[in-house]
Write an enzyme that holds these catalytic residues in place. Structure first.
Site, PDB file in Angstrom:
ATOM      1  N   GLY A  70      31.452 -36.434 127.324  1.00 52.21           N
ATOM      2  CA  GLY A  70      31.196 -38.113 128.222  1.00 52.21           C
ATOM      3  C   GLY A  70      32.010 -38.961 127.484  1.00 52.21           C
ATOM      4  O   GLY A  70      31.770 -40.092 127.153  1.00 52.21           O
ATOM      5  N   GLY A  85      31.799 -43.718 126.299  1.00 55.01           N
ATOM      6  CA  GLY A  85      31.562 -42.354 125.327  1.00 55.01           C
ATOM      7  C   GLY A  85      32.326 -43.017 124.537  1.00 55.01           C
ATOM      8  O   GLY A  85      32.814 -43.002 123.366  1.00 55.01           O
ATOM      9  N   ASN A  92      21.493 -43.391 131.094  1.00 55.92           N
ATOM     10  CA  ASN A  92      20.952 -44.546 131.794  1.00 55.92           C
ATOM     11  C   ASN A  92      19.728 -43.508 133.150  1.00 55.92           C
ATOM     12  O   ASN A  92      20.117 -42.367 132.875  1.00 55.92           O
ATOM     13  CB  ASN A  92      21.359 -44.787 133.303  1.00 55.92           C
ATOM     14  CG  ASN A  92      22.330 -46.274 132.915  1.00 55.92           C
ATOM     15  OD1 ASN A  92      21.543 -46.550 131.815  1.00 55.92           O
ATOM     16  ND2 ASN A  92      23.366 -46.892 133.368  1.00 55.92           N
ATOM     17  N   LYS A 131      14.823 -50.067 129.749  1.00 55.86           N
ATOM     18  CA  LYS A 131      16.288 -50.431 130.613  1.00 55.86           C
ATOM     19  C   LYS A 131      16.276 -49.666 131.926  1.00 55.86           C
ATOM     20  O   LYS A 131      16.903 -50.077 132.890  1.00 55.86           O
ATOM     21  CB  LYS A 131      17.006 -49.229 129.632  1.00 55.86           C
ATOM     22  CG  LYS A 131      18.852 -49.216 130.003  1.00 55.86           C
ATOM     23  CD  LYS A 131      20.192 -49.741 128.980  1.00 55.86           C
ATOM     24  CE  LYS A 131      21.023 -49.736 130.409  1.00 55.86           C
ATOM     25  NZ  LYS A 131      21.906 -49.049 129.821  1.00 55.86           N
ATOM     26  N   ASN A 165      26.391 -58.950 139.336  1.00 57.52           N
ATOM     27  CA  ASN A 165      25.115 -59.147 138.644  1.00 57.52           C
ATOM     28  C   ASN A 165      24.420 -60.885 138.881  1.00 57.52           C
ATOM     29  O   ASN A 165      22.993 -60.603 138.891  1.00 57.52           O
ATOM     30  CB  ASN A 165      24.625 -59.009 137.693  1.00 57.52           C
ATOM     31  CG  ASN A 165      25.390 -57.293 137.465  1.00 57.52           C
ATOM     32  OD1 ASN A 165      25.142 -56.706 137.962  1.00 57.52           O
ATOM     33  ND2 ASN A 165      24.981 -56.927 135.805  1.00 57.52           N
ATOM     34  N   ASN A 218      29.364 -59.322 135.290  1.00 57.77           N
ATOM     35  CA  ASN A 218      30.006 -58.281 135.670  1.00 57.77           C
ATOM     36  C   ASN A 218      29.341 -57.281 137.107  1.00 57.77           C
ATOM     37  O   ASN A 218      28.635 -57.917 137.622  1.00 57.77           O
ATOM     38  CB  ASN A 218      29.428 -57.582 135.447  1.00 57.77           C
ATOM     39  CG  ASN A 218      29.342 -57.692 133.423  1.00 57.77           C
ATOM     40  OD1 ASN A 218      30.073 -58.162 133.406  1.00 57.77           O
ATOM     41  ND2 ASN A 218      28.666 -56.562 132.287  1.00 57.77           N
ATOM     42  N   SER A 234      26.957 -51.054 136.816  1.00 59.33           N
ATOM     43  CA  SER A 234      27.485 -50.050 137.494  1.00 59.33           C
ATOM     44  C   SER A 234      27.817 -49.369 138.273  1.00 59.33           C
ATOM     45  O   SER A 234      29.040 -48.611 139.315  1.00 59.33           O
ATOM     46  CB  SER A 234      27.001 -48.617 136.170  1.00 59.33           C
ATOM     47  OG  SER A 234      25.724 -48.724 136.408  1.00 59.33           O
ATOM     48  N   GLU A 253      23.971 -43.207 140.025  1.00 54.33           N
ATOM     49  CA  GLU A 253      22.995 -42.729 139.708  1.00 54.33           C
ATOM     50  C   GLU A 253      21.751 -42.677 139.983  1.00 54.33           C
ATOM     51  O   GLU A 253      20.587 -42.480 139.377  1.00 54.33           O
ATOM     52  CB  GLU A 253      23.424 -43.536 137.705  1.00 54.33           C
ATOM     53  CG  GLU A 253      24.385 -42.589 137.836  1.00 54.33           C
ATOM     54  CD  GLU A 253      24.235 -43.322 135.731  1.00 54.33           C
ATOM     55  OE1 GLU A 253      24.611 -42.491 134.867  1.00 54.33           O
ATOM     56  OE2 GLU A 253      23.864 -44.126 135.593  1.00 54.33           O
TER      57      GLU A 253
HETATM   58  O1  PAF Z   1      24.524 -49.857 134.857  1.00 48.82           O
HETATM   59  C1  PAF Z   1      24.824 -51.221 134.491  1.00 48.82           C
HETATM   60  O2  PAF Z   1      25.617 -52.105 134.937  1.00 48.82           O
HETATM   61  C2  PAF Z   1      23.965 -51.890 133.266  1.00 48.82           C
HETATM   62  O3  PAF Z   1      22.547 -51.444 133.087  1.00 48.82           O
HETATM   63  C3  PAF Z   1      23.631 -53.140 133.498  1.00 48.82           C
HETATM   64  C4  PAF Z   1      21.912 -53.894 133.096  1.00 48.82           C
HETATM   65  C5  PAF Z   1      22.550 -53.098 134.845  1.00 48.82           C
HETATM   66  C6  PAF Z   1      23.917 -54.571 134.003  1.00 48.82           C
HETATM   67  O4  PAF Z   1      25.493 -54.397 134.421  1.00 48.82           O
END
Ligand code: PAF
Length: 306
Positions: free
Chosen positions: A7, A12, A105, A187, A205, A255, A258, A270
């Site tokens: 990956g 990765g 994750n 996490k 976020n 950010n 994901s 996911e």
């Molecule tokens: O999956 C993600 O994006 C990250 O694990 C997190 C902590 C939510 C921050 O964007």
């Protein structure tokens, strides 16, 4: 050490470039994304960090595990939706002496890997690094964080010490834990609070804690997860998971989580390994998790519209 990374997405490739900077390592990136594989083999991986870009040429990328052969260490970093298929299609890198570590994750990856390769060679961990793919052969390191790894039974074996040393030598700051499930659940709770909510609202976020109506959902999703974790006897590594999740929102304010990136790019998410996993584990213990169930359903609805 011969290292195969299964990956070669953002994480990765990030682990790949760092590990490839240590002369004693030979690093292979395995991925189905042929444009990325070709770009890495012709120009290396260009990694942006802040205002700087560095090219790392000391990696070999491939779509074909047979051409790589048995590795000393295999790091699984595919999305958790693809774990089983990725392990099956890269079976040729897993020899009897290969240690396999999942840094993915969510919950359930260890079990999926073990279904294919058996139990004894699998160890686990979690990482707080942030990274994103910018294009074939190009990534951005968006945030540095700790990596925590361990044997699933907590023992301090030579192999887990070797991996910890190899990661630290490659400037991947890594702690060896005797309770890696605690770190994985830690996490998971942060991801459960942020990811689905960001995917549904399309908020960065940081915005999730600027709006009281979103913050309440974030808090409730995490607290449901805490109840399930405690009932399972998981000792969480931090006293207040809700505050911890809000700190991560602040630290990664700009950010896109994901899961939001997945929704925007029409990819499968996911969700089943994150909020969906909390619902499943809650059901087994008769613990109601209505907020996580609602978040899971809404993300499934978006996925259906792909
Ligand atoms: O999956 C993600 O994006 C990250 O694990 C997190 C902590 C939510 C921050 O964007």
């Amino acid at each position: 050490m011969k290292i195969a990374i299964i990956g070669a997405g953002a994480m990765g490739s990030l682990f790949g470039v760092k590990l490839s900077s240590v002369p004693e390592n030979t690093v292979y990136l395995l991925d189905v994304w042929t444009e990325h594989v070709d770009a890495v083999n012709s120009h290396g991986v260009l990694m942006e960090l802040g205002c700087e870009s560095t090219t790392y040429e000391n990696l070999i990328a491939s779509t074909d595990a047979a051409s790589v052969g048995h590795a000393d260490l295999a790091i699984i970093l595919v999305k958790s939706t693809d774990t089983k298929q990725a392990v099956e299609s890269n079976i040729d890198v897993f020899g009897p002496e290969t240690t396999i570590i999942t840094l993915q994750n969510g919950l359930g990856n260890v079990e999926l890997i073990r279904e294919v390769v058996g139990g004894k060679n699998v160890v686990a961990g979690t990482t707080s690094h942030g990274a994103m793919v910018l294009g074939p052969g190009k990534i951005r390191h968006t945030g540095a964080g700790k990596t925590i790894i361990g044997e699933l039974d907590g023992s301090q074996t030579d192999r887990i010490k070797t991996i910890t040393d190899a990661f630290n030598k490659a400037c991947i700051e890594t702690n060896l834990s005797d309770d890696v499930m605690s770190a994985i659940w830690g996490k998971l709770l942060v991801n459960a609070g942020i990811n689905a909510l960001a995917g549904i609202t399309k908020c960065h976020n940081g915005e999730l804690i600027e709006h009281p109506e979103l913050m309440e959902l974030l808090e409730l999703a995490v607290l449901e997860g805490v109840e399930v974790a405690e009932a399972k006897g998981i000792k969480l590594g931090f006293a207040d998971p809700v505050s911890r999740t809000k700190e991560v929102c602040m630290a990664t304010a700009k950010n896109k989580a994901s899961m939001l990136q997945d929704i925007l790019n029409n990819r499968k998410t996911e969700i089943d390994m994150i909020n969906g996993a909390i619902v499943r584990e809650g059901n087994k213990l008769d613990i109601a998790t209505p907020i996580n169930a609602a978040l899971t359903n809404l993300i499934h609805f978006f996925e259906k519209q792909r």
